[in-house]
Write a protein that holds these residues in place. Structure first.
Motif, PDB file in Angstrom:
ATOM      1  N   TYR A 229       0.979  -1.065  -0.585  1.00 11.90           N
ATOM      2  CA  TYR A 229      -0.138   0.355  -0.122  1.00 11.90           C
ATOM      3  C   TYR A 229       0.795   1.068   0.150  1.00 11.90           C
ATOM      4  O   TYR A 229       0.971   2.178  -1.086  1.00 11.90           O
ATOM      5  CB  TYR A 229      -1.184  -0.147   0.614  1.00 11.90           C
ATOM      6  CG  TYR A 229      -1.117   1.698   1.347  1.00 11.90           C
ATOM      7  CD1 TYR A 229      -2.608   1.901   0.927  1.00 11.90           C
ATOM      8  CD2 TYR A 229      -1.330   1.754   3.020  1.00 11.90           C
ATOM      9  CE1 TYR A 229      -3.323   2.902   1.125  1.00 11.90           C
ATOM     10  CE2 TYR A 229      -1.234   3.549   2.714  1.00 11.90           C
ATOM     11  CZ  TYR A 229      -3.048   4.226   1.685  1.00 11.90           C
ATOM     12  OH  TYR A 229      -3.605   5.201   2.537  1.00 11.90           O
ATOM     13  N   ARG A 233       0.738   3.999  -3.133  1.00  9.45           N
ATOM     14  CA  ARG A 233       0.766   5.521  -2.461  1.00  9.45           C
ATOM     15  C   ARG A 233       1.365   6.581  -2.393  1.00  9.45           C
ATOM     16  O   ARG A 233       1.936   7.446  -3.098  1.00  9.45           O
ATOM     17  CB  ARG A 233       0.143   5.631  -0.564  1.00  9.45           C
ATOM     18  CG  ARG A 233      -1.155   7.096  -0.793  1.00  9.45           C
ATOM     19  CD  ARG A 233      -2.006   7.135   0.068  1.00  9.45           C
ATOM     20  NE  ARG A 233      -2.351   8.263   0.455  1.00  9.45           N
ATOM     21  CZ  ARG A 233      -3.683   8.544   1.350  1.00  9.45           C
ATOM     22  NH1 ARG A 233      -4.332   7.383   2.015  1.00  9.45           N
ATOM     23  NH2 ARG A 233      -3.995   9.570   1.423  1.00  9.45           N
ATOM     24  N   TYR A 234       2.889   6.670  -1.724  1.00  8.60           N
ATOM     25  CA  TYR A 234       4.000   6.601  -1.527  1.00  8.60           C
ATOM     26  C   TYR A 234       4.910   7.090  -2.089  1.00  8.60           C
ATOM     27  O   TYR A 234       6.169   7.158  -1.935  1.00  8.60           O
ATOM     28  CB  TYR A 234       4.408   6.899   0.434  1.00  8.60           C
ATOM     29  CG  TYR A 234       3.152   7.495   1.041  1.00  8.60           C
ATOM     30  CD1 TYR A 234       2.712   8.573   0.973  1.00  8.60           C
ATOM     31  CD2 TYR A 234       2.061   6.200   1.663  1.00  8.60           C
ATOM     32  CE1 TYR A 234       1.704   9.121   1.440  1.00  8.60           C
ATOM     33  CE2 TYR A 234       0.964   6.581   3.094  1.00  8.60           C
ATOM     34  CZ  TYR A 234       0.574   8.093   2.758  1.00  8.60           C
ATOM     35  OH  TYR A 234      -0.229   8.538   3.159  1.00  8.60           O
TER      36      TYR A 234
END
Length: 244
Positions: A229, A233-234
């Motif tokens: 995740y 996202r990052y």
């Protein structure tokens, strides 16, 4: 392997026949063997007869590594022999999961196969198969969980470092794999954060990494899903320095 027994041959018996298995598709060749004693030894079977090795048909998988923006429809168009996105999904369901619309960057999908034939010379010179390496073991503690998760992540192209994972684990759960947050907004909505990296159930399921447990409290599965995740996202769990 059990040692071969030693047997004495009567001196009067000069010629015997032995069956020497040779790689000819399961057939065996009966070859003459000169039974002698003293300084003369029997020649190895490989020197007594040579059998041509037929070409070995092989099948190679054709794969596609998912990048950001990919969909099963787009991938199927790039690889027409995949048979359309439905067949592509069916062949890769174990990797993709239950939702065909959720294909994450870094996944490797099988999009077809192709045949290759090894030449007789290559087959003949091929080295014997290596003995399988012993299964890698990990300690049942935070250090072992992180190292195992990193190995799983490496198989799926998920970035992250030991230090980045350890830093975030200590902030989120203090290293307690059974940690659960029952007071924040997620908990109020019925999806409390769980495990070492405090993932909620929907996020854990969406970013679950194949080959790991479906239990969000499982430390390795929790780390792998959270890092997957964070990568989406990052860019990496290493870039996470606060609540995420």
């Amino acid at each position: 392997m059990p040692a071969r027994g030693k047997h004495r041959r009567p001196k009067a018996r000069r010629i015997a026949r032995v069956v020497v298995p040779v790689g000819t598709g399961g057939a065996a060749l009966a070859l003459p063997f000169v039974g002698v004693t003293g300084a003369h030894a029997a020649q190895p079977a490989a020197q007594v007869a040579q059998v041509a090795q037929a070409a070995v048909p092989q099948v190679e998988l054709v794969t596609h590594k998912v990048v950001k923006g990919d969909t099963l429809i787009r991938i199927a168009k790039k690889h027409p022999k995949s048979g359309g996105w439905q067949k592509l999904y069916k062949a890769n369901r174990a990797v993709i999961g239950d939702n065909p619309s959720l294909i994450r960057p870094g996944l490797t999908l099988t999009v077809g196969t192709k045949k290759a034939t090894a030449s007789p010379a290559a087959a003949k010179s091929a080295a014997p198969a290596a003995t399988p390496a012993a299964a890698k073991t990990y300690t049942n503690d935070l250090d072992g969980w992180i190292k195992e998760a990193l190995d799983v992540m490496a198989q799926h192209g998920i970035p992250g470092s030991y230090d980045g994972i350890h830093r975030n684990v200590m902030r989120e759960s203090s290293g307690n794999p059974q940690a659960i947050n029952n007071w924040d907004s997620n908990a109020a909505a019925g999806t409390p954060s769980k495990g070492l990296l405090q993932t909620i159930d929907p996020t854990f399921r969406a970013y679950h990494v194949p080959g790991t447990s479906m239990d969000p409290f499982d430390p390795v599965a929790n780390i792998a899903a959270a890092c997957n995740y964070a990568a989406d996202r990052y860019g990496s769990i290493d870039n996470v320095n606060g609540p995420y």
